[in-house]
Design a protein around this motif. Structure first.
Motif, short mmCIF file in Angstrom:
data_model
loop_
_atom_site.label_atom_id
_atom_site.label_comp_id
_atom_site.label_asym_id
_atom_site.label_seq_id
_atom_site.Cartn_x
_atom_site.Cartn_y
_atom_site.Cartn_z
N PHE A 111 -0.63 -1.26 -12.97
CA PHE A 111 -1.04 -1.30 -11.78
C PHE A 111 -2.20 -0.03 -11.66
O PHE A 111 -2.18 0.64 -12.70
N ASP A 112 -2.91 -0.08 -10.68
CA ASP A 112 -3.97 1.01 -10.39
C ASP A 112 -3.63 1.85 -9.09
O ASP A 112 -2.73 1.35 -8.27
N GLN A 113 -4.72 2.54 -8.87
CA GLN A 113 -4.56 3.34 -7.55
C GLN A 113 -4.79 2.83 -6.11
O GLN A 113 -4.64 3.09 -5.27
N ILE A 130 -3.12 -11.39 -12.22
CA ILE A 130 -3.54 -10.14 -11.77
C ILE A 130 -3.68 -10.36 -10.14
O ILE A 130 -4.02 -11.45 -9.60
N ILE A 131 -3.09 -9.54 -9.43
CA ILE A 131 -3.10 -9.54 -7.92
C ILE A 131 -3.98 -8.35 -7.35
O ILE A 131 -3.71 -7.20 -7.68
N ARG A 132 -4.69 -8.76 -6.72
CA ARG A 132 -5.58 -7.75 -5.89
C ARG A 132 -4.77 -6.99 -4.82
O ARG A 132 -4.17 -7.45 -4.04
N GLY A 133 -4.97 -5.78 -5.02
CA GLY A 133 -4.00 -4.80 -3.86
C GLY A 133 -3.93 -5.18 -2.39
O GLY A 133 -2.98 -4.92 -1.94
N GLU A 134 -5.28 -5.57 -2.05
CA GLU A 134 -5.38 -5.67 -0.74
C GLU A 134 -4.81 -7.00 -0.10
O GLU A 134 -4.43 -7.24 1.07
N LEU A 185 5.15 -10.40 -2.08
CA LEU A 185 4.75 -11.41 -0.95
C LEU A 185 3.21 -11.05 -0.56
O LEU A 185 2.91 -9.94 -0.51
N LEU A 186 2.52 -12.03 -0.56
CA LEU A 186 1.08 -11.98 -0.48
C LEU A 186 0.62 -12.28 1.09
O LEU A 186 1.29 -12.87 1.88
N ARG A 187 -0.58 -11.82 1.50
CA ARG A 187 -1.28 -12.08 2.67
C ARG A 187 -1.09 -13.59 3.15
O ARG A 187 -0.82 -14.09 4.29
#
Length: 128
Positions: A40-42, A70-74, A26-28
């Motif tokens: 994924f990354d840190q 690709i999904i930006r973590g924020e 679920l995205l913002r």
């Protein structure tokens, strides 16, 4: 006091347990993405393989294919594993084409915009 080793933290609190599993993200902005987590990354940036966006309007839904995504973590609000053995949606939901769901989304957006503009026009009537 003992500290957890980096390996313990990596396997217990990260996305590592979700690798190669089908997820719902679920995205913002409210979008719902489905796909298999392949990296994924840190920063919780994630790569979904075979991703699609699940658009839902009322009882209508459509899975819009996105491919490798690709999904930006924020932008992530929630990540959950999907049970591949269970039906994902209630039986009353109807699958429609991408064009039909886009029309339904536009109609829903227009109705929300109209409601908001009417509320602004009527603010002067507020007697509180």
């Amino acid at each position: 006091m003992s500290w957890a080793s980096p390996e313990d933290i990596y396997t217990s609190t990260s996305l590592a347990s979700y690798l190669d599993k089908k997820l719902l993200v679920l995205l913002r902005d409210g979008r719902k993405l489905l796909g298999t987590l392949c990296s994924f990354d840190q920063f919780a940036n994630a790569v979904l393989q075979g991703a699609c966006e699940r658009a839902i309007v009322g009882d209508l839904y459509c899975d819009i294919p996105l491919g490798l995504y690709i999904i930006r973590g924020e932008n992530v609000v929630l990540i959950g594993e999907l049970d591949v053995d269970k039906e994902e949606l209630p039986p009353h939901m109807t699958r429609v084409s991408e064009a039909e769901i886009r029309r339904a989304q536009k109609t829903e957006r227009d109705a929300t915009d109209l409601k908001g503009s009417m509320r602004k026009r009527m603010e002067f009537l507020d007697m509180d």
